[in-house]
Enzyme design. Sequence first.
Site, short mmCIF file in Angstrom:
data_model
loop_
_atom_site.label_atom_id
_atom_site.label_comp_id
_atom_site.label_asym_id
_atom_site.label_seq_id
_atom_site.Cartn_x
_atom_site.Cartn_y
_atom_site.Cartn_z
N SER A 1 0.86 -1.19 0.00
CA SER A 1 0.00 0.00 0.00
C SER A 1 0.89 1.23 0.00
O SER A 1 2.07 1.16 0.37
CB SER A 1 -0.88 -0.01 1.26
OG SER A 1 -1.48 1.26 1.48
N TYR B 1 -2.09 -1.35 10.35
CA TYR B 1 -2.17 -1.51 8.90
C TYR B 1 -0.92 -0.97 8.23
O TYR B 1 -0.31 -1.63 7.38
CB TYR B 1 -3.41 -0.76 8.39
CG TYR B 1 -3.62 -0.87 6.90
CD1 TYR B 1 -4.23 -1.99 6.35
CD2 TYR B 1 -3.21 0.16 6.04
CE1 TYR B 1 -4.43 -2.09 4.97
CE2 TYR B 1 -3.42 0.07 4.67
CZ TYR B 1 -4.03 -1.06 4.15
OH TYR B 1 -4.21 -1.15 2.79
#
Length: 258
Positions: free
Chosen positions: A141, A154
Amino acid sequence: MKHKGKVALVTGAAQGLGLACAERFLEEGARVVLVDVQAEKVKQQAERLGANATWFAADLSEIDSAMAAAIVATAVDHFGSIDIVLCNAGIIHTADFVDFPEDIFDKIQRVNLKSPFLIGQAAARVMIEMGIKGSIINMSSINAILANPSAVAYAVSKGAVKQLTAVMAVALIKHGIRVNALGPGTIATELVMNSVMASEEQRHTVLSRTPIGRLGEASEVASVASFLASDDASYIVGQTIYPDGGRLVLNYTVPVSE
């Protein structure tokens, strides 16, 4: 077709990015194994996609070596091979750093980081044994690089996936197995629309930092996944490719169309 005769395995494939990538692999000639924790939903998607798709229900927050081996074996047992692996499954939780729950931190690491490690390991063992020069793609990401203070677990997991990809790539290229990663920006999936983009203020914040001026589409990430899995990317090893609309190169905010 880029993937004619190949077998692809995609985790987190019941919806969103995983489903879009599975559909793209199918369009390009592959047979596909869809893996997801949502048993009924992933079953329905596989049945909708037809005879060249099958499914495996698994809670990757409980992943261990045996589960990883069973997931990979599904591809080999059902379709006779495993050529492409996309470890896409991921979860997110937002909270202030000082209040972030330890158990949720651990769960996110198991799904986002441990599952690509174990599934990639299991797939690589089979590829080596079968003499398959395959492609493994991990889902990182932009949060591997950008610091998101409300999503510590995350962000940490995606940074670790970026480095896991590099280590796997160096270890496996001698066997002809290429490992790369995708690092999407903000993509208009159901998960994103119900979380990151849930308010006008959040929408404005995201778009003010996205030079292209819009969210990405799942199909745009799927096209990069298909490229990385194909022979067109034969000299790309250990890289994280960022389909992010220019997010990472921006050093200021841009006007947002109201």
